[in-house]
Design an enzyme around this catalytic site. Structure first.
Site, PDB file in Angstrom:
ATOM      1  CD  GLU A   1      -2.475  -1.669   2.438  1.00 24.63           C
ATOM      2  OE1 GLU A   1      -2.008  -1.208   3.492  1.00 24.63           O
ATOM      3  OE2 GLU A   1      -3.365  -2.544   2.413  1.00 24.63           O
TER       4      GLU A   1
ATOM      5  CD  GLU B   1      -4.624  -4.634   4.566  1.00 19.18           C
ATOM      6  OE1 GLU B   1      -5.771  -5.143   4.606  1.00 19.18           O
ATOM      7  OE2 GLU B   1      -4.428  -3.399   4.561  1.00 19.18           O
TER       8      GLU B   1
ATOM      9  CD  GLN C   1       2.897   1.841   4.143  1.00 17.92           C
ATOM     10  OE1 GLN C   1       3.478   2.494   5.003  1.00 17.92           O
ATOM     11  NE2 GLN C   1       3.361   1.735   2.900  1.00 17.92           N
TER      12      GLN C   1
ATOM     13  CG  HIS D   1      -1.729   2.001  13.901  1.00 17.68           C
ATOM     14  ND1 HIS D   1      -2.918   1.358  13.715  1.00 17.68           N
ATOM     15  CD2 HIS D   1      -1.608   2.853  12.845  1.00 17.68           C
ATOM     16  CE1 HIS D   1      -3.504   1.808  12.610  1.00 17.68           C
ATOM     17  NE2 HIS D   1      -2.719   2.713  12.060  1.00 17.68           N
TER      18      HIS D   1
END
Lengths: 333, 322
Positions: B29, B58, B80, B128
């Site tokens: 991406e 993904e 990412q 994240h």
């Protein structure tokens, strides 16, 4: 021997060739179920009986260098694409001579030499693998086509829809073949699929058709049109084949006595038998000679499989790493 | 001599391997505009057939890479954020990793999964900030966590050339590390060979990824008082057990600092293996994230679950007291 040569001389997409393939798959599956019952095949199988027209019709539209990926119900595709029946049956029986040296079994049968990139035991998982293989083949400058077989249950898997998007977006030479046998294990397609299966393909701008999946010639005609389009750079297609599974989802059902189809439904499903539909297109002599040929092939496959050695347990983790790296043992020594 | 940052080292490895081997291609991406900077310049030099921007899919693009690998390609996927590996876990662990054995050695799947910015500690909160290298090591997928720019270059290069799937975790806290070195000296680094960053006699500190720099700093602080050996396995699977044993034969004391969760983490495996096969004079200690940690957002809370230098210093003191 002259008889066998005569049968083999017919192209797979001829009426005799299509009949030979459906008959071979049928007898292979019937004998495999016997070997499950006798204990020679451990763990059982997902029988393909009833769905033979799909594998026979689609693979008859393919070249040897085209590629397929298959499902947990994969023997039919593997045989139709050209794998040796003896080595396929040896794989089901977990023998060292099997296609995968006994490492894959029924649900992972693969034969890269025949363009079979593997049966896959996770529903819907093979579509994206197919797309990647198709992309790489095109990058190589070839005109090969890659086919992904999957069942009606797979159309609810997100990764398959993602794969359709990639294939359509990048106009990959891919064919998505849905074998709609009406059941995802025991769940009916009407209880599982919102909208239509062809609608999944249409949503991505893909030509999508529904064909009679019990008739090998109908499947061949639809597959040929889609394969020709893909080969010419026209991108992917979806072909939904309406078919019927004659036997259990898995041979385990024979023991568990799971009930989800009534007898009338199974009886009426079996009335449209691809072996009979295609057999009616042959002369009596042609049919007799093909049947004899297939019987000899399957007899030889059973003998080969049962006579083959079991793999040496010392090599249980051979091939774990392509680089030959050895993993630490777990045995506490 | 010129400076080389960790991030630039990853970029150089990609450039060099794309140039060296036409089978290599990069996908992921936002790789064309190089949002992470790791893929900067690749599109201009190698074109859109070698640098593929993918939709946010993904699972599909991870198995797409597997399919391309089955046809002889060497894909490098850039993820990412590390949490995307959870989405693609099926495609990596259950598909790519298993193909070689399941097919009886008929094929190989040389895909590299590159995760720059793993284990972020700059306010990226729960979804994240994970650093899930232990999961892949447990599953048997080759797993690399470079600490320095030269190792980032060397290990990514080796990963791309390796015939098996390899996950390369580039820790967020290491991306800006820079070293002064001769770029001509950059070379592939083999998987499974650790590196002693600092020799010592009293205690072996096994440190992974960016924590190697913390371990070296702590060792420097303690120098004169305690002689600390800093051992960096560089790849957590395969692990350099011989290198660990050699260090422990010298020191007999072990502390592991590992930025993964305590339960079933890499530190647990290092401690267990050392206990089984090495001559430890005192029980070993590990410094990790807590069991099952979910990284909270607020800065102070985030830092509270990260292994830090104070904890490492205390752990070293603890094994030396006994």
């Amino acid at each position: 021997m002259a008889l066998l040569t005569a049968v083999a001389a017919h192209a797979p997409d001829s009426d005799v060739g299509l009949y030979r393939t459906v008959r071979l798959i049928r007898r292979f599956e019937e004998r495999a179920v016997e070997l499950v019952r006798s204990g020679d095949i451990i763990g059982g199988i997902h029988p393909y009986t009833g769905q033979e027209a799909v594998a026979a019709g689609v693979c008859a539209a393919l070249r040897v260098d085209d590629m397929i990926t298959s499902t947990h119900r994969g023997h039919g595709h593997v045989l139709a694409k050209g794998a040796d029946p003896a080595r396929t049956l040896a794989e089901l029986a977990g023998r060292a001579t099997g296609l995968n040296r006994g490492r894959g079994g029924s649900m992972h049968a693969a034969d890269f030499g025949s363009g079979i990139l593997g049966a896959n035991a996770i529903v819907g998982a093979n579509g994206a693998i197919t797309a990647g293989a198709a992309w790489a083949a095109r990058q190589d400058g070839g005109d090969q086509v890659a086919v992904s077989f999957f069942g009606d249950g797979a159309v609810n898997q997100g990764v398959l829809l993602e794969a359709m998007n990639l294939a359509a977006l990048w106009r990959l030479p891919t064919l998505f073949v849905c074998e709609n046998n009406g059941y995802a294990t025991t769940l009916t397609v009407t209880d599982a699929v919102a909208g239509t299966i062809t609608g999944r393909g249409e949503a991505f701008g893909m030509p999508s058709v529904t064909v009679d999946g019990m008739d090998p010639r109908a499947v061949l005609d639809a597959a040929r049109e889609a394969v020709d389009r893909a080969r010419a750079g026209g991108g992917p297609s979806l072909v939904e084949c309406l078919t019927y599974r004659f036997d259990a989802h898995h041979t385990w059902e024979h023991k568990a006595r799971v009930r989800y189809r009534d007898d009338d439904e199974v009886r009426s499903g079996r009335e449209r038998d691809p072996v009979e539909i295609q057999g009616a297109r042959l002369t009596c002599d042609e049919r007799t000679s093909v049947d004899a040929d297939v019987e000899a092939v399957v007899d030889a496959a059973v003998a080969f499989a049962l006579d083959s050695p079991h793999p040496d347990p010392v090599g249980a983790l051979d091939h774990l790493y392509a680089t030959g790296m050895r993993a630490r043992p777990g045995g506490g020594g | 001599m010129p400076w080389l940052s960790y991030r630039k080292a990853l970029n150089r490895a990609l450039v060099d391997e794309l140039a060296r081997d036409p089978a290599v291609f990069v996908l992921g991406e936002d790789v064309r505009v190089a949002v992470s900077n790791v893929t900067a310049g690749l599109l201009k030099r190698f074109g859109p057939d070698r640098v593929l921007d993918t939709p946010l899919s993904e699972q599909a693009f991870t198995s797409f890479a597997t399919g391309a690998a089955l046809r002889g390609r060497r894909p490098v996927i850039e993820f990412q954020i590390p949490a995307l590996l959870y989405l693609a876990f099926e495609q990596i662990v259950n598909q790519a990793h298993k193909f070689s054995l399941m097919t009886g050695g008929q094929t190989r799947v040389p895909v590299t999964y590159l995760v720059p910015g793993s284990g972020s500690r700059t306010g990226w909160a729960g979804q994240h900030s994970d650093h899930p290298y232990a999961l892949f090591a447990h599953a048997g997928v080759k797993t690399v966590v470079p600490a320095t720019p030269e190792d980032a270059y060397g290990l990514l290069t080796t990963a791309i050339r390796d015939d098996d799937p390899v996950v390369v975790f580039a820790p967020a806290a290491a991306l800006d590390v820079r070293v002064d070195l001769d770029h001509d000296g950059l070379a592939p680094v083999p998987l499974g060979v650790g590196r002693v960053h600092r020799e010592g006699e009293d205690v072996t500190v096994v440190a992974v990824g960016h924590l190697v720099h913390d371990a070296v700093a702590v060792a420097e602080e303690l120098a004169g008082d305690v002689s600390v050996e800093v051992f960096d396995p560089r790849t957590v699977y395969p692990f350099d057990w011989d290198g660990l044993a050699a260090s422990l034969a010298k020191t007999g004391r072990l502390v592991v600092v590992d930025d993964s969760n305590r339960m079933c983490g890499i530190a647990a495996e290092v401690l267990a293996t050392a206990a089984e096969g090495c001559d430890l004079v005192v029980p070993p200690v590990r410094v990790t994230r807590p069991d099952g940690a979910v990284v909270p957002f607020a800065r102070g809370l985030d830092l509270a679950v990260q292994p830090d230098r104070a904890q490492l210093t205390a752990a070293i003191r603890k094994v030396l007291k006994q």
